[in-house]
Design a protein around this motif. Structure first.
Motif, PDB file in Angstrom:
ATOM      1  N   LYS A  95       0.854  -1.192   0.000  1.00  0.00           N
ATOM      2  CA  LYS A  95       0.000   0.000   0.000  1.00  0.00           C
ATOM      3  C   LYS A  95       0.886   1.237   0.000  1.00  0.00           C
ATOM      4  O   LYS A  95       1.803   1.358   0.815  1.00  0.00           O
ATOM      5  CB  LYS A  95      -0.935   0.020   1.209  1.00  0.00           C
ATOM      6  N   TRP A 149       0.820   5.545  -0.008  1.00  0.00           N
ATOM      7  CA  TRP A 149       0.048   6.747   0.273  1.00  0.00           C
ATOM      8  C   TRP A 149       0.636   7.912  -0.529  1.00  0.00           C
ATOM      9  O   TRP A 149       1.856   8.120  -0.555  1.00  0.00           O
ATOM     10  CB  TRP A 149       0.097   7.096   1.761  1.00  0.00           C
ATOM     11  N   PRO A 193       0.168  11.844  -0.644  1.00  0.00           N
ATOM     12  CA  PRO A 193      -0.520  12.906   0.093  1.00  0.00           C
ATOM     13  C   PRO A 193      -0.933  14.106  -0.743  1.00  0.00           C
ATOM     14  O   PRO A 193      -1.791  14.880  -0.311  1.00  0.00           O
ATOM     15  CB  PRO A 193       0.500  13.310   1.157  1.00  0.00           C
ATOM     16  N   SER A 245      -5.602  13.772  -2.685  1.00  0.00           N
ATOM     17  CA  SER A 245      -4.674  12.740  -2.241  1.00  0.00           C
ATOM     18  C   SER A 245      -5.124  11.403  -2.798  1.00  0.00           C
ATOM     19  O   SER A 245      -6.204  11.287  -3.401  1.00  0.00           O
ATOM     20  CB  SER A 245      -4.616  12.690  -0.714  1.00  0.00           C
ATOM     21  N   THR A 249      -4.372   6.743  -2.590  1.00  0.00           N
ATOM     22  CA  THR A 249      -3.663   5.546  -2.157  1.00  0.00           C
ATOM     23  C   THR A 249      -3.649   4.554  -3.304  1.00  0.00           C
ATOM     24  O   THR A 249      -4.532   4.579  -4.177  1.00  0.00           O
ATOM     25  CB  THR A 249      -4.312   4.880  -0.929  1.00  0.00           C
TER      26      THR A 249
END
Length: 333
Positions: free
Chosen positions: A250, A252, A254, A315, A317
């Motif tokens: 995973k 991220w 931002p 943002s 993911t």
């Protein structure tokens, strides 16, 4: 002893007449390029720091020490900047690498910039990368180009050991297929750097966009640069990123943008696992599922194309059943 490796091209040009000499050594973006290093002492105690510069592999003396700064003292929690053109006795036409050593924890960044007037026809360009604390024998480069929409990339690979290293670069195209004819192998002297130019690799087709896996018999530090021709302000992008070694299932992200005052984000996510996998993007602008991405291959998403009606920032993911690494770019065109 804390040691940082900086594996980006370092260029010193004293006068404009040396541009051709520089470019005969480094076939990167045209122009006169210079570098600066900023080092931060991360402790509250004074740090004793030494910077050693090494000539690149294609020089007359690969791996030889070209110049040494220090030992110098950096006070606790402070930083210093070394701008190479400002060092009077630094060698002309230098292309190579550096090792930053310290008795306290330090962090370093390297800026490489084009000497320019800063006009629309002669824009300034700059890229930044971090010093490498943990070299690795396998490094990933998700985002590479050869004559793709005017863009080309190059990979700077530094041998961080005191022994010679054999380096192999394996390329995959945007479909995930290995480009076997493009595979490159080279021997690097101790601490030396070799620059691999994708536009000079005859085995890569024009219009190539894809990824690479860089393997070495010794730990490596890697930096990748992507650039277009820089002939005007809207063709002056110059992007640097460190080769990647840490992965996750995973990621991220931002900050992303789409159609935001001319700024747009691109994502390039590389499958570094052992099996093919799909990737799931969940973002402020919407969600996407990738096609099946083969090991070593990358999924590229340009947000304005993926979400044409999106406008603004947000943002995201990305998740996958296989470990991934990723690069995020943001440009104004």
């Amino acid at each position: 002893m804390r040691t940082l490796r900086i594996a980006l091209i370092l260029l010193l040009a004293l006068v404009a007449m040396q541009v051709l000499g520089l470019m005969s050594v480094a076939q990167g973006p045209a122009g006169t390029w210079v570098s600066g290093i900023q080092i931060q002492n991360q402790s509250s105690s004074p740090a004793t720091v030494t910077i050693t510069f090494y000539w690149a592999q294609n020089s007359a003396t690969p791996g030889a020490v070209a110049y040494t700064i220090g030992p110098v003292t950096i006070e606790g929690n402070k930083s210093v900047v070394y701008y190479l053109p400002g060092i009077a006795d630094f060698p002309d036409n230098f292309v190579g690498s550096a090792v930053v050593s310290s008795d306290q924890p330090v962090a370093a960044i390297l800026n490489t910039s084009k000497v320019a007037a800063g006009t629309e026809s002669d824009p300034k360009r700059i890229g930044a990368a971090s010093g490498v604390l943990s070299p690795a024998t396998t490094v990933y480069a998700p985002y590479l180009r050869k004559n793709y929409s005017g863009r080309n990339s190059y990979i700077a690979v530094q041998n961080t050991s005191a022994e010679s290293a054999t380096v192999t670069i394996t390329y995959r195209d945007n479909t995930g297929a290995e480009v076997a004819a493009a595979r490159e192998t080279a021997t690097l002297s101790a601490y030396s750097t070799k620059i691999f130019y994708q536009n000079e690799n005859a085995g890569l087709p024009n219009g190539f966009y894809g990824s690479a896996v860089i393997n070495g018999t010794q730990p490596l530090a890697v930096v990748v640069n992507n650039a277009n021709d820089g002939t005007r302000w809207d063709r002056s992008q110059f992007e640097s990123y460190n080769g990647l070694t840490q992965s996750s299932t995973k990621l991220w992200i931002p900050k992303i943008t789409a159609n935001y005052s001319g700024y747009n984000t691109g994502l390039t996510i590389q499958n570094v696992g052992t099996a093919a996998a799909t990737m799931e993007l969940v973002s402020t602008f919407g969600n996407l599922t990738s096609p099946l991405i083969q090991p070593g291959a990358a999924w590229a998403v340009y947000l304005p194309s993926a979400f044409p009606s999106a406008s603004g920032g947000g943002s995201a993911t990305v998740t996958s059943s296989q470990p991934m690494v990723g690069v995020v770019t943001e440009n104004k065109q």
